[in-house]
Design a protein around this motif. Structure first.
Motif, PDB file in Angstrom:
ATOM      1  N   THR A  39       3.798   9.201  -0.175  1.00 17.52           N
ATOM      2  CA  THR A  39       5.329   7.983  -0.448  1.00 17.52           C
ATOM      3  C   THR A  39       5.945   8.985  -1.341  1.00 17.52           C
ATOM      4  OG1 THR A  39       3.627   6.424   0.595  1.00 17.52           O
ATOM      5  CG2 THR A  39       5.527   5.979  -0.699  1.00 17.52           C
ATOM      6  N   GLY A  40       5.007   9.639  -2.291  1.00 16.94           N
ATOM      7  CA  GLY A  40       5.468   9.424  -3.669  1.00 16.94           C
ATOM      8  C   GLY A  40       5.429   9.019  -4.338  1.00 16.94           C
ATOM      9  N   PRO A  41       5.355   9.023  -5.684  1.00 15.60           N
ATOM     10  CA  PRO A  41       5.070   8.372  -7.180  1.00 15.60           C
ATOM     11  C   PRO A  41       6.227   7.100  -7.081  1.00 15.60           C
ATOM     12  CG  PRO A  41       5.922  10.784  -7.890  1.00 15.60           C
ATOM     13  CD  PRO A  41       5.570  10.313  -6.342  1.00 15.60           C
ATOM     14  N   PHE A  42       5.576   5.823  -7.481  1.00 16.77           N
ATOM     15  CA  PHE A  42       6.454   4.861  -7.578  1.00 16.77           C
ATOM     16  C   PHE A  42       6.316   3.990  -8.062  1.00 16.77           C
ATOM     17  CE2 PHE A  42       2.791   4.208  -5.106  1.00 16.77           C
ATOM     18  CZ  PHE A  42       2.309   2.636  -5.257  1.00 16.77           C
ATOM     19  N   TYR A  43       6.934   2.706  -8.463  1.00 15.10           N
ATOM     20  CA  TYR A  43       6.301   1.549 -10.098  1.00 15.10           C
ATOM     21  C   TYR A  43       6.535   0.766  -9.217  1.00 15.10           C
ATOM     22  CZ  TYR A  43       7.574  -1.221 -13.736  1.00 15.10           C
ATOM     23  OH  TYR A  43       7.460  -2.184 -14.855  1.00 15.10           O
ATOM     24  N   CYS A  44       5.723   0.061  -9.488  1.00 16.65           N
ATOM     25  CA  CYS A  44       5.409  -1.610  -8.970  1.00 16.65           C
ATOM     26  C   CYS A  44       5.722  -2.748  -9.666  1.00 16.65           C
ATOM     27  CB  CYS A  44       3.827  -1.900  -8.297  1.00 16.65           C
ATOM     28  SG  CYS A  44       4.131  -3.407  -7.511  1.00 16.65           S
ATOM     29  N   PRO A  45       7.164  -3.400  -9.892  1.00 17.07           N
ATOM     30  CA  PRO A  45       7.273  -4.667 -11.120  1.00 17.07           C
ATOM     31  C   PRO A  45       6.393  -5.857 -11.154  1.00 17.07           C
ATOM     32  CG  PRO A  45       8.448  -4.133  -9.440  1.00 17.07           C
ATOM     33  CD  PRO A  45       8.266  -3.327  -9.295  1.00 17.07           C
ATOM     34  N   ALA A  46       5.874  -5.861 -10.593  1.00 15.68           N
ATOM     35  CA  ALA A  46       5.013  -6.997 -10.122  1.00 15.68           C
ATOM     36  C   ALA A  46       3.705  -7.267 -10.891  1.00 15.68           C
ATOM     37  CB  ALA A  46       4.225  -6.759  -8.737  1.00 15.68           C
ATOM     38  N   ASP A  47       3.519  -5.776 -11.927  1.00 17.30           N
ATOM     39  CA  ASP A  47       2.685  -5.514 -12.266  1.00 17.30           C
ATOM     40  C   ASP A  47       2.272  -4.401 -13.381  1.00 17.30           C
ATOM     41  OD1 ASP A  47       1.995  -2.767 -11.038  1.00 17.30           O
ATOM     42  OD2 ASP A  47       0.359  -2.982  -9.539  1.00 17.30           O
ATOM     43  N   GLU A  48       3.809  -3.952 -12.643  1.00 14.09           N
ATOM     44  CA  GLU A  48       4.484  -3.180 -14.141  1.00 14.09           C
ATOM     45  C   GLU A  48       3.354  -1.830 -14.634  1.00 14.09           C
ATOM     46  OE1 GLU A  48       4.733  -5.010 -17.910  1.00 14.09           O
ATOM     47  OE2 GLU A  48       6.010  -6.862 -16.778  1.00 14.09           O
ATOM     48  N   LYS A  49       2.986  -1.230 -13.068  1.00 11.04           N
ATOM     49  CA  LYS A  49       2.657  -0.258 -13.809  1.00 11.04           C
ATOM     50  C   LYS A  49       3.086   0.596 -12.662  1.00 11.04           C
ATOM     51  CE  LYS A  49      -2.506  -2.184 -13.205  1.00 11.04           C
ATOM     52  NZ  LYS A  49      -3.393  -2.493 -13.134  1.00 11.04           N
ATOM     53  N   ALA A  50       2.804   2.331 -12.858  1.00 17.22           N
ATOM     54  CA  ALA A  50       3.761   2.914 -12.216  1.00 17.22           C
ATOM     55  C   ALA A  50       2.569   4.355 -11.295  1.00 17.22           C
ATOM     56  CB  ALA A  50       4.004   4.354 -12.859  1.00 17.22           C
ATOM     57  N   TYR A  51       2.534   4.449 -10.169  1.00 18.30           N
ATOM     58  CA  TYR A  51       1.454   4.868  -9.911  1.00 18.30           C
ATOM     59  C   TYR A  51       1.717   6.305  -9.241  1.00 18.30           C
ATOM     60  CZ  TYR A  51       0.162   0.318  -8.758  1.00 18.30           C
ATOM     61  OH  TYR A  51      -0.986  -1.080  -9.162  1.00 18.30           O
ATOM     62  N   LEU A  52       1.178   7.174  -9.040  1.00 14.67           N
ATOM     63  CA  LEU A  52       1.146   8.537  -9.010  1.00 14.67           C
ATOM     64  C   LEU A  52      -0.129   9.213  -8.075  1.00 14.67           C
ATOM     65  CD1 LEU A  52       1.974  11.198  -9.488  1.00 14.67           C
ATOM     66  CD2 LEU A  52       1.543  11.577 -11.663  1.00 14.67           C
ATOM     67  N   ASP A  53      -0.095   9.796  -6.777  1.00 11.73           N
ATOM     68  CA  ASP A  53      -1.162  10.747  -6.720  1.00 11.73           C
ATOM     69  C   ASP A  53      -0.524  12.418  -6.920  1.00 11.73           C
ATOM     70  OD1 ASP A  53      -2.140  12.866  -5.214  1.00 11.73           O
ATOM     71  OD2 ASP A  53      -2.524  11.771  -3.336  1.00 11.73           O
ATOM     72  N   THR A  54      -2.036  12.810  -7.760  1.00  8.59           N
ATOM     73  CA  THR A  54      -1.623  14.108  -8.920  1.00  8.59           C
ATOM     74  C   THR A  54      -1.100  14.722  -7.602  1.00  8.59           C
ATOM     75  OG1 THR A  54      -3.779  14.276  -8.809  1.00  8.59           O
ATOM     76  CG2 THR A  54      -2.171  13.490 -10.635  1.00  8.59           C
ATOM     77  N   ALA A  55      -1.410  14.977  -6.395  1.00  8.62           N
ATOM     78  CA  ALA A  55      -1.442  16.249  -5.822  1.00  8.62           C
ATOM     79  C   ALA A  55       0.133  15.839  -5.631  1.00  8.62           C
ATOM     80  CB  ALA A  55      -2.037  16.109  -4.209  1.00  8.62           C
ATOM     81  N   PHE A  56       1.460  14.982  -6.000  1.00  7.65           N
ATOM     82  CA  PHE A  56       2.154  15.650  -5.435  1.00  7.65           C
ATOM     83  C   PHE A  56       2.957  16.719  -6.384  1.00  7.65           C
ATOM     84  CE2 PHE A  56       6.804  14.165  -6.937  1.00  7.65           C
ATOM     85  CZ  PHE A  56       7.454  13.927  -6.076  1.00  7.65           C
ATOM     86  N   PHE A  57       2.680  16.681  -8.031  1.00  5.98           N
ATOM     87  CA  PHE A  57       3.112  17.753  -8.036  1.00  5.98           C
ATOM     88  C   PHE A  57       2.690  19.697  -7.264  1.00  5.98           C
ATOM     89  CE2 PHE A  57       1.120  16.056 -12.284  1.00  5.98           C
ATOM     90  CZ  PHE A  57       2.565  14.706 -12.154  1.00  5.98           C
ATOM     91  N   ALA A  58       1.911  20.242  -6.573  1.00  3.77           N
ATOM     92  CA  ALA A  58       2.305  20.701  -5.309  1.00  3.77           C
ATOM     93  C   ALA A  58       2.779  20.406  -4.012  1.00  3.77           C
ATOM     94  CB  ALA A  58       0.215  21.430  -5.129  1.00  3.77           C
ATOM     95  N   THR A  59       2.786  19.556  -4.298  1.00  2.59           N
ATOM     96  CA  THR A  59       4.476  19.421  -2.970  1.00  2.59           C
ATOM     97  C   THR A  59       5.508  19.516  -4.108  1.00  2.59           C
ATOM     98  OG1 THR A  59       2.698  17.698  -1.927  1.00  2.59           O
ATOM     99  CG2 THR A  59       5.133  17.488  -1.991  1.00  2.59           C
ATOM    100  N   GLY A  76       0.649  -1.336  -0.286  1.00  5.59           N
ATOM    101  CA  GLY A  76       0.093  -0.384  -0.295  1.00  5.59           C
ATOM    102  C   GLY A  76       0.196   1.127   0.288  1.00  5.59           C
ATOM    103  N   ALA A  77      -0.137   2.526  -0.334  1.00  6.53           N
ATOM    104  CA  ALA A  77       0.868   3.759  -0.275  1.00  6.53           C
ATOM    105  C   ALA A  77      -0.308   4.449  -0.173  1.00  6.53           C
ATOM    106  CB  ALA A  77       1.555   3.653  -1.625  1.00  6.53           C
ATOM    107  N   SER A  78       0.551   5.949   0.140  1.00  4.34           N
ATOM    108  CA  SER A  78      -0.149   7.164   0.552  1.00  4.34           C
ATOM    109  C   SER A  78       0.497   8.293   0.009  1.00  4.34           C
ATOM    110  CB  SER A  78       0.190   7.542   2.019  1.00  4.34           C
ATOM    111  OG  SER A  78       0.939   7.836   2.482  1.00  4.34           O
ATOM    112  N   GLY A  79      -0.315   9.340  -0.477  1.00  2.00           N
ATOM    113  CA  GLY A  79       0.631   9.780  -1.027  1.00  2.00           C
ATOM    114  C   GLY A  79       1.159  10.994  -0.720  1.00  2.00           C
TER     115      GLY A  79
END
Length: 280
Positions: free
Chosen positions: A122-142, A117-120
């Motif tokens: 944590t920042g953006p991340f990539y999970c190789p198990a499902d080959e997906k990148a994850y991003l909370d767009t609120a991170f851009f403001a951060t 699991g992750a919260s905003g």
């Protein structure tokens, strides 16, 4: 970055209307992220030391996206499309293989993945198990307001960095590094992760070379500044800590900017071999 009129990627999984998936989790500190790295090579940008104590939005069952969120989603889809175009060209030319693009998951506040699991925070991340990148767009403001990395190309660099982890996965590098980490001490495992992250910065620079025609004056400096602002030493200082090199997992500010510049100047995957060099 001039994205008006460019295509948008369809490889987007938008979870923001449901506020994310999975049970509620707290912000992961540096130790928590390293633990996940140790068991699942969960690669991303850890900004939790700067966000501890910051207010977090609460997830809701269903909601409408704000205009800012909708705009951010369009931006991500456009940048992601450029990574698809670039790597679909570069892979056959430089690797001799076809490129399979990743899916990018947009979430709000929290989400789950096969890597954990992750919260905003944590920042953006990539999970190789499902080959997906994850991003909370609120991170851009951060990124702009708290980390001092303003500009659309700074945000685009963050997306390109996570896609670069997918490139590493396509090349078989993530699996090799994970196996080596499991045989190593914590300090040695961290050092391997630094090399992995600096290579992703370099690969982001390679991507930047091929989108040069879309760049505005100052865009490359925005990316270099972003790389400096999320160096381990800078993040630890900004969190009120004395930098501890043995805990670094992404590299110093100088290293991150220099390796991005290396990829940008060369435009070649081969220039990004951070595992066979004495100078990181």
């Amino acid at each position: 970055m001039r994205l008006r009129g460019t295509r948008k990627s369809s490889n987007i999984e938008d979870r923001r209307r449901s506020g994310g998936r999975g049970g509620a989790i707290g912000g992961l500190g540096i130790g928590g992220v390293l633990f996940v790295l140790a068991i699942g090579y969960f690669t991303g940008i850890d900004v939790t030391p700067l966000l501890n104590g910051a207010p977090q939005s609460q997830p809701s069952q269903t909601r409408e996206l704000t205009p800012q969120e909708a705009q951010a989603g369009d931006f991500v889809a456009s940048v992601l499309a450029t990574t698809e175009d670039v790597w679909s060209q570069v892979f056959p030319q430089q690797v001799g293989e076809n490129y399979d693009a990743p899916t990018l998951v947009l979430f709000s506040h929290q989400t789950s993945s096969p890597c954990g699991g992750a919260s905003g925070a944590t920042g953006p991340f990539y999970c190789p198990a499902d080959e997906k990148a994850y991003l909370d767009t609120a991170f851009f403001a951060t990124l702009a307001q708290r980390l001092g990395a303003k500009g659309d190309f700074a945000a685009a660099y963050v997306i390109a960095h996570e896609v670069a982890h997918h490139v590493q996965n396509e090349l078989g590098i993530l699996g090799q590094v994970n196996e080596a980490r499991q045989r190593s001490s914590q300090t040695a495992a961290n050092a391997l992760t630094v090399r992995l992250e600096l290579q992703a910065d370099c690969l982001s620079g390679v991507w930047a070379t091929y989108v040069d025609g879309l760049l505005d004056p100052g865009d490359i400096e925005e990316a270099l500044n972003a790389a400096r602002q999320i160096g381990d030493d800078t993040l630890q200082r900004n969190a009120g800590r004395v930098p501890q090199p043995h805990t670094f997992t992404h590299g110093t500010s100088e290293q991150r900017a220099r390796w991005f510049a290396t990829g940008y100047e060369s435009g070649n995957i081969a220039s990004c071999d951070t595992f066979n060099t004495d100078r990181l």
